[in-house]
Design a protein around this motif. Structure first.
Motif, short mmCIF file in Angstrom:
data_model
loop_
_atom_site.label_atom_id
_atom_site.label_comp_id
_atom_site.label_asym_id
_atom_site.label_seq_id
_atom_site.Cartn_x
_atom_site.Cartn_y
_atom_site.Cartn_z
N ASP A 51 0.85 -1.41 0.01
CA ASP A 51 0.02 -0.07 -0.04
C ASP A 51 0.74 1.20 -0.04
O ASP A 51 0.43 2.13 -0.78
N CYS A 55 1.19 3.83 -3.32
CA CYS A 55 0.88 5.25 -2.87
C CYS A 55 2.03 6.31 -3.52
O CYS A 55 1.71 7.37 -4.15
N SER A 160 -3.40 2.45 -6.59
CA SER A 160 -3.52 4.00 -6.23
C SER A 160 -3.93 4.90 -7.20
O SER A 160 -3.50 4.81 -8.60
N SER A 373 -5.19 11.72 -4.05
CA SER A 373 -5.12 10.24 -4.62
C SER A 373 -5.78 9.41 -3.51
O SER A 373 -5.67 9.77 -2.35
N MET A 375 -6.33 4.99 -2.25
CA MET A 375 -6.23 3.44 -2.26
C MET A 375 -7.52 2.95 -3.04
O MET A 375 -8.38 3.00 -2.20
#
Length: 377
Positions: A51, A55, A160, A373, A375
């Motif tokens: 994650d 990102c 992302s 942005s 997830m």
């Protein structure tokens, strides 16, 4: 009595024998349980790193369009977050660049990889293939598995996405915007570029801050128009009073048309930033035009100091409560940079300062690249 002692002795011996037999079994079961817990912990931590890495990659990709820079950003994020003392390997083959869109509140974002020859996308998908398919497993069990072949090869996925956005432009049309960026506004002296006999209410003079702003907003809109996601824009302008000039729309030409209308009849006035924020927020949250699944963003520009009407700070709670991220731009040395920087920080955004037309356009472009942005997987 002797018989009782003999039986007790026999029981103790049987217990000892049983313990001798069971202890290895218990140790094996304990080791097995610990290994299973370790595998789950490594898998969970690998997802956290995935994650963080995607990102970082997504942010860099949206800002630069450079896939190699996105890869380096992902690797740096992974290096800062080792799992069980090991760095999760990330290679270009682990990254996919594509388009991620959402059509309604009831649907999630859908990721599609870019096809050959496609322009830049708005999303990055990271799949830890290098970790899962490494020649030698990166992670090993804590305890021997007594002949059982156990490898820890977590394959994690994360996406992302530069999110679907509704954007409110809140623009200063006060009297000082009629002057050039390198002029000091003077209520008793017309702008240097103004024609003889010029007065407020007539077309704005050439070389004015306002026309620099119009060009920069048009470039900002062009950047958003070329992006793969579908942003809606609305416009509010302010001087002594504020107005909602354009509701949220996909037609960016409407924004340009409204700005041109101000150019043709530039009335000037004071600087009520609070009223501007209020009008911008009302347009951004109007249920008739706003999308409930969109991320809300506001871009505020001023070239001076708030000097009339409700204070900008009085709108902070309303902006935050409505989920609005605020970016502020100050234009010219006359602007209250510190106050606008504090306002942006309070609303989760960022402040930019420009002293000329080139820097102003750069500020708008940077904001377009920094829009939020998410997830999405």
């Amino acid at each position: 009595m002797n018989r009782l002692k003999e039986r007790s002795s026999q029981r103790e011996g049987a217990v000892i024998v049983l313990l001798v037999i069971m202890l290895p079994v218990l140790l094996i079961l304990a080791a097995y349980s610990i290994n299973i817990a370790y595998v789950e912990a490594v898998t969970a931590d690998s997802q956290v790193v995935t994650d963080a890495a995607v990102c970082a990659a997504g942010r860099m990709y949206v800002q630069t369009g450079d896939k190699n820079a996105a890869l380096e950003a992902a690797r740096e994020a992974a290096a800062r977050n080792p799992v069980a003392g090991q760095v999760v390997p990330i290679n270009m083959g682990d990254l996919e660049f594509g388009v991620s869109v959402r059509e309604s509140l009831d649907e999630g974002y859908s990721f599609e990889p870019l096809t050959e020859g496609s322009e830049m996308g708005n999303a990055v998908r990271l799949t830890t293939l290098s970790l899962a398919n490494a020649p030698d497993a990166v992670f090993s069990p804590l305890f021997p598995t007594l002949g059982t072949h156990l490898e820890i090869r977590p394959q994690r996925v994360a996406v992302s996405t530069q999110s679907t956005m509704d954007v409110s432009l809140v623009i200063d049309r006060s009297g000082s915007m009629a002057y050039a960026s390198d002029e000091t506004p003077d209520p008793y002296v017309n702008p240097a570029a103004a024609p003889p006999g010029w007065a407020y209410g007539q077309p704005v003079p050439p070389n004015s801050r306002w026309l620099d702003l119009v060009a920069s907003v048009n470039a900002f809109n062009g950047f958003l128009e070329s992006s793969p996601q579908s942003e809606k824009l609305c416009l509010a302008t302010y001087a002594t009073e504020a107005s909602r000039d354009c509701e949220l729309t996909h037609s960016y030409t409407e924004i340009a048309s409204q700005l041109d209308s101000v150019s043709y009849q530039f009335d000037g006035g004071g600087t009520s930033i609070g009223y501007g924020l209020q009008s911008g927020l009302s347009a951004l949250t109007d249920a008739a035009h706003a999308r409930p699944y969109a991320v809300r963003t506001m871009v505020l520009l001023t070239d001076g100091h708030h000097n009339t009407g409700m204070s900008p700070e009085s709108m902070t709670w309303a902006l935050k409560n409505s989920g609005v991220t605020l970016f502020t731009i100050t234009f010219s040395q006359d602007a209250d940079q510190s106050r606008m920087a504090n306002l942006a920080t309070a609303c989760g955004g960022e402040h930019f300062h420009a002293t000329d037309a080139s820097q102003l356009q750069s500020a708008f472009e940077q904001i377009a690249k920094k829009l939020p942005s998410l997830m999405t997987q």
